[in-house]
Structure formats: structure tokens, C-alpha cells
Design an enzyme around this catalytic site. Structure first.
Site, PDB file in Angstrom:
ATOM      1  N   ASP A   9      16.300  81.129  33.487  1.00  0.00           N
ATOM      2  CA  ASP A   9      17.313  80.349  32.784  1.00  0.00           C
ATOM      3  C   ASP A   9      16.650  79.842  31.505  1.00  0.00           C
ATOM      4  O   ASP A   9      15.836  78.913  31.546  1.00  0.00           O
ATOM      5  CB  ASP A   9      17.785  79.192  33.681  1.00  0.00           C
ATOM      6  CG  ASP A   9      18.739  78.237  32.959  1.00  0.00           C
ATOM      7  OD1 ASP A   9      19.149  78.538  31.821  1.00  0.00           O
ATOM      8  OD2 ASP A   9      19.068  77.192  33.559  1.00  0.00           O
ATOM      9  N   LEU A  14      14.028  73.954  27.849  1.00  0.00           N
ATOM     10  CA  LEU A  14      13.069  74.510  28.803  1.00  0.00           C
ATOM     11  C   LEU A  14      13.505  75.887  29.306  1.00  0.00           C
ATOM     12  O   LEU A  14      14.705  76.137  29.485  1.00  0.00           O
ATOM     13  CB  LEU A  14      12.915  73.576  30.017  1.00  0.00           C
ATOM     14  CG  LEU A  14      12.356  72.167  29.776  1.00  0.00           C
ATOM     15  CD1 LEU A  14      12.406  71.363  31.078  1.00  0.00           C
ATOM     16  CD2 LEU A  14      10.925  72.208  29.253  1.00  0.00           C
ATOM     17  N   ILE A  15      12.511  76.732  29.565  1.00  0.00           N
ATOM     18  CA  ILE A  15      12.764  78.026  30.206  1.00  0.00           C
ATOM     19  C   ILE A  15      12.358  77.856  31.672  1.00  0.00           C
ATOM     20  O   ILE A  15      11.213  77.498  31.963  1.00  0.00           O
ATOM     21  CB  ILE A  15      11.902  79.133  29.552  1.00  0.00           C
ATOM     22  CG1 ILE A  15      12.328  79.322  28.089  1.00  0.00           C
ATOM     23  CG2 ILE A  15      12.016  80.443  30.328  1.00  0.00           C
ATOM     24  CD1 ILE A  15      11.427  80.251  27.303  1.00  0.00           C
ATOM     25  N   LYS A  16      13.313  78.059  32.574  1.00  0.00           N
ATOM     26  CA  LYS A  16      13.030  77.915  34.003  1.00  0.00           C
ATOM     27  C   LYS A  16      12.950  79.307  34.626  1.00  0.00           C
ATOM     28  O   LYS A  16      13.838  80.137  34.376  1.00  0.00           O
ATOM     29  CB  LYS A  16      14.129  77.116  34.717  1.00  0.00           C
ATOM     30  CG  LYS A  16      14.080  75.602  34.524  1.00  0.00           C
ATOM     31  CD  LYS A  16      14.556  75.078  33.212  1.00  0.00           C
ATOM     32  CE  LYS A  16      16.011  75.372  32.944  1.00  0.00           C
ATOM     33  NZ  LYS A  16      16.399  74.948  31.547  1.00  0.00           N
ATOM     34  N   GLU A  74      25.836  81.992  32.269  1.00  0.00           N
ATOM     35  CA  GLU A  74      25.085  80.840  32.789  1.00  0.00           C
ATOM     36  C   GLU A  74      25.847  80.006  33.830  1.00  0.00           C
ATOM     37  O   GLU A  74      25.301  79.667  34.887  1.00  0.00           O
ATOM     38  CB  GLU A  74      24.680  79.945  31.611  1.00  0.00           C
ATOM     39  CG  GLU A  74      24.010  78.658  32.040  1.00  0.00           C
ATOM     40  CD  GLU A  74      23.584  77.781  30.876  1.00  0.00           C
ATOM     41  OE1 GLU A  74      23.651  78.228  29.711  1.00  0.00           O
ATOM     42  OE2 GLU A  74      23.187  76.638  31.155  1.00  0.00           O
ATOM     43  N   GLY A 126      19.504  64.997  28.386  1.00  0.00           N
ATOM     44  CA  GLY A 126      18.041  64.914  28.297  1.00  0.00           C
ATOM     45  C   GLY A 126      17.529  64.939  26.869  1.00  0.00           C
ATOM     46  O   GLY A 126      16.490  64.333  26.566  1.00  0.00           O
ATOM     47  N   SER A 230      16.903  69.529  34.359  1.00  0.00           N
ATOM     48  CA  SER A 230      15.507  69.060  34.319  1.00  0.00           C
ATOM     49  C   SER A 230      15.395  67.608  33.878  1.00  0.00           C
ATOM     50  O   SER A 230      14.324  67.008  33.997  1.00  0.00           O
ATOM     51  CB  SER A 230      14.678  69.923  33.369  1.00  0.00           C
ATOM     52  OG  SER A 230      14.913  71.286  33.581  1.00  0.00           O
TER      53      SER A 230
HETATM   54  N1  LIG Z   1       8.129  69.090  30.458  1.00  0.00           N
HETATM   55  C1  LIG Z   1       9.249  68.711  29.825  1.00  0.00           C
HETATM   56  N2  LIG Z   1       9.320  68.815  28.494  1.00  0.00           N
HETATM   57  C2  LIG Z   1      10.428  68.443  27.829  1.00  0.00           C
HETATM   58  N3  LIG Z   1      11.528  67.954  28.423  1.00  0.00           N
HETATM   59  C3  LIG Z   1      11.530  67.825  29.759  1.00  0.00           C
HETATM   60  C4  LIG Z   1      10.387  68.217  30.526  1.00  0.00           C
HETATM   61  N4  LIG Z   1      10.671  68.001  31.834  1.00  0.00           N
HETATM   62  C5  LIG Z   1      11.899  67.502  31.890  1.00  0.00           C
HETATM   63  N5  LIG Z   1      12.442  67.380  30.636  1.00  0.00           N
HETATM   64  C6  LIG Z   1      13.787  66.857  30.388  1.00  0.00           C
HETATM   65  O1  LIG Z   1      14.701  67.888  30.702  1.00  0.00           O
HETATM   66  C7  LIG Z   1      15.615  68.094  29.612  1.00  0.00           C
HETATM   67  C8  LIG Z   1      16.010  69.553  29.565  1.00  0.00           C
HETATM   68  O2  LIG Z   1      16.693  69.875  30.763  1.00  0.00           O
HETATM   69  P1  LIG Z   1      17.092  71.376  31.135  1.00  0.00           P
HETATM   70  O3  LIG Z   1      15.869  72.212  31.232  1.00  0.00           O
HETATM   71  O4  LIG Z   1      17.975  71.314  32.308  1.00  0.00           O
HETATM   72  O5  LIG Z   1      17.898  71.757  29.826  1.00  0.00           O
HETATM   73  P2  LIG Z   1      18.043  73.164  29.109  1.00  0.00           P
HETATM   74  O6  LIG Z   1      18.516  74.172  30.105  1.00  0.00           O
HETATM   75  O7  LIG Z   1      16.810  73.488  28.355  1.00  0.00           O
HETATM   76  O8  LIG Z   1      19.202  72.816  28.072  1.00  0.00           O
HETATM   77  P3  LIG Z   1      20.701  73.352  27.975  1.00  0.00           P
HETATM   78  O9  LIG Z   1      21.136  73.824  29.336  1.00  0.00           O
HETATM   79  O10 LIG Z   1      21.486  72.148  27.525  1.00  0.00           O
HETATM   80  O11 LIG Z   1      20.604  74.467  26.990  1.00  0.00           O
HETATM   81  C9  LIG Z   1      14.894  67.609  28.389  1.00  0.00           C
HETATM   82  O12 LIG Z   1      15.788  67.221  27.375  1.00  0.00           O
HETATM   83  C10 LIG Z   1      14.070  66.440  28.937  1.00  0.00           C
HETATM   84  O13 LIG Z   1      14.831  65.252  28.972  1.00  0.00           O
HETATM   85 MG   LIG Z   2      20.370  74.524  30.984  1.00  0.00          MG
END
Ligand SMILES: Nc1ncnc2c1ncn2[C@@H]1O[C@H](COP(=O)(O)OP(=O)(O)OP(=O)(O)O)[C@@H](O)[C@H]1O
Ligand SMILES: [Mg+2]
Length: 274
Positions: A9, A14-16, A74, A126, A230
Site C-alpha cells: 500500500d 508511508l509505504i506499507k 485501494e 496524520g 498509521s
Molecule cells: N514513521 C512514521 N513516519 C511518518 N509518519 C508516521 C510514521 N508512523 C506513523 N506516522 C503517522 O501516520 C500517518 C500516515 O498514515 P498512513 O500510512 O495510514 O497514510 P498514507 O497511506 O501514507 O496516506 P494516504 O492513505 O492518505 O495517502 C502520518 O501522517 C503520521 O501521522
Molecule cells: Mg493510506
């Protein structure tokens, strides 16, 4: 032999990654700005993997990989991942539930009969935590921000209902927030500590997310609200705020272990449906 499977994802921040390799399985995340590092890890650590990517940055990441990758929508992948994790963790979501993805921003979805519909969202998420934390305190590191907030006192920054109803019985619980960041009378000449500001910031985000989400739950007649993303990672203050306020609104909050990886898990599962 093609034994490794990778679900990714690739979000705004973040890349999960969720993966299975032979008998083992694991999760890993990278900053989206470190996409090259993520791509190199995927190329070097897995032997002929099958890859499925979802998320706003899926096309960019796919273009960086030598191995060809499938991409999926997604929101559907996220629903699939939630369903799998809930089942694995023996959590019942009931018929007709909401999931709220507190990512960079917040996206709200209603799931019924195995289908999801996006019913709302908010730019408060976030990213707001990281952005306002930086502007208010100069702090940039996520873990430092949430740890610092853990020692904070929201009472130094937020105005509670009981602060307004001085000496009188308030018509609603005096413990509720009357105004986030509203304790302005005390502020000139006495700037609250960073910990207090960050605790209030997390409170503000949690309360906005819950207000929007519980309204959507009421509108769709849903009881359970699954909170993922996240932004909840290692962030007990946000989780507590969301839990307390969701219960106050008469709904059932659900937090899944590894919920932040729902989209990645869903992408991984999509590989089996090819
Ligand atoms: N190591 C990290 N570095 C940065 N942010 C983090 C970290 N761990 C948790 N977070 C938090 O998680 C948030 C991102 O969450 P998530 O990964 O679910 O979003 P995303 O999938 O990247 O974004 P979107 O789905 O909106 O495109 C950040 O904005 C921050 O508040
Ligand atoms: Mg996301």
C-alpha cells in the site's frame, strides 16, 4: 518456484508492505519519500515474487520495480484486508460497519454485503498532526511527537465545558471539550509546554475524526467503527481519545492489530484472485 507474495500500500506518507515467503509472513513500512529504498529491498530480498500494489503512489512505485506488478483499487483492497485481519483476530464487525482510515488525511467508508462505499472524509488526519506539530513546536519526528504528547496536559491548552460553567451545573458533561486550543485567557505571557500543545493537537484530531465518523455511522445505521491507518501507530493518546469519544456517541470502536497494513494485506490477498 514462486513462493513469495508481496502486497503493498503505497500511500502519501508511508509505504506499507505485507509479505509471505515460504512459511513465514511479515510487515514492513518505509517513508514514501524513501521509495527507492523500498524498491531496492523488494528487488533484492525476494526471489521472483508476485507483487500487487495499491494506494495513491502505486503507479510511481510500480514504475521503479523491474518485476512486473499488478495494481488494485485501494478502497476495495483496504476492505478486504480489514475483513481478513478481523477474522484472524476473532473480531466481529457485524452486518454494516464503518471503516475510517486515518492516514495522511481521513477517509470514511461504509461496508455492507461485502461492498464498500466511500461516505465521507476529512483533511484532518496524520498529516495534520505532523504539519501542525512542526509549526507549533518545531518537532518533525513522528515517534518523538507522540512520545512527547504522552506526558502532556490538555487542560493547559483546551477549554473544557466546566471551565465555562464556573460554579454552575453544566447542561452536558463538564469533562467534554468546549473549545480545542480555546484556553486563550491563560496564553499571553505563558506559552504552554510542547507536551501540552502536542497532547491537545492529538485531542483535536481525534475529536474531529470521531465527530465526522460517528455522524456517518448514525446516518448509515452502523454500530461498529473500525479505525485504521498509521496515525494510530504507537499513539495511545489518539487511540484513547477516539475510543472514549466513539463510545460517548454510542458506537463501538474497533482497533485491529496491524490495522495500518489493511491495504497491503488486501493487495496481497488480491494476488490469489488472479
Ligand atoms: N514513521 C512514521 N513516519 C511518518 N509518519 C508516521 C510514521 N508512523 C506513523 N506516522 C503517522 O501516520 C500517518 C500516515 O498514515 P498512513 O500510512 O495510514 O497514510 P498514507 O497511506 O501514507 O496516506 P494516504 O492513505 O492518505 O495517502 C502520518 O501522517 C503520521 O501521522
Ligand atoms: Mg493510506
Amino acid at each position: 518456484m514462486q513462493s513469495s507474495k508481496i502486497g503493498i500500500d503505497a500511500g502519501g506518507t508511508l509505504i506499507k508492505v505485507a509479505y509471505t515467503e515460504n512459511e513465514s509472513a511479515g510487515y514492513r513500512s518505509f517513508r514514501s519519500r524513501d521509495m527507492d529504498e523500498a524498491a531496492a529491498w523488494i528487488e533484492n530480498d525476494f526471489d521472483h515474487p508476485s507483487i500487487c500494489i495499491t494506494g495513491g503512489k502505486s503507479k510511481v512505485l510500480a514504475s521503479k520495480l523491474h518485476t512486473s506488478a499488478m495494481t488494485v483499487v485501494e478502497f476495495d483492497a483496504t476492505m478486504k484486508g480489514i475483513d481478513f485481519l478481523a477474522h484472524e483476530q476473532e473480531r466481529t464487525l457485524g452486518d454494516g460497519y464503518l471503516f475510517v482510515n486515518v492516514g495522511t488525511g481521513t477517509s470514511i467508508h461504509y461496508v455492507i454485503d461485502g461492498r464498500q462505499e466511500r461516505v465521507g472524509g476529512s483533511g484532518i488526519g496524520g498529516g495534520t498532526l505532523l504539519g501542525l506539530a512542526y509549526l507549533l513546536t518545531g518537532m518533525r519526528d513522528y515517534d518523538t511527537i507522540v512520545q512527547t504528547a504522552g506526558d502532556g496536559d490538555r487542560g493547559q491548552v483546551d477549554l473544557k465545558v466546566r471551565d465555562i460553567f464556573e460554579g454552575a451545573l453544566p447542561p452536558i458533561s463538564g469533562d467534554l471539550t468546549a473549545s480545542n486550543f480555546g484556553k486563550t485567557e491563560m496564553m499571553p505571557g505563558r506559552t504552554p509546554a510542547n507536551a501540552d500543545i502536542l497532547a491537545s493537537l492529538i485531542g483535536l484530531i481525534g475529536e474531529v475524526v470521531v465527530t465526522v465518523s460517528t455522524n456517518m455511522a448514525a446516518h448509515n445505521n452502523a454500530d461498529a467503527i473500525v479505525y485504521i491507518g498509521s496515525s494510530l501507530r504507537s499513539n495511545p493518546l489518539l487511540q484513547e481519545t477516539i475510543e472514549t469519544y466513539t463510545k460517548l456517541a454510542g458506537k463501538t470502536p474497533i482497533f485491529l492489530d496491524n490495522g495500518a497494513y489493511s491495504g497491503a494485506v488486501g493487495a496481497l490477498l488480491s494476488l490469489d484472485e488472479k
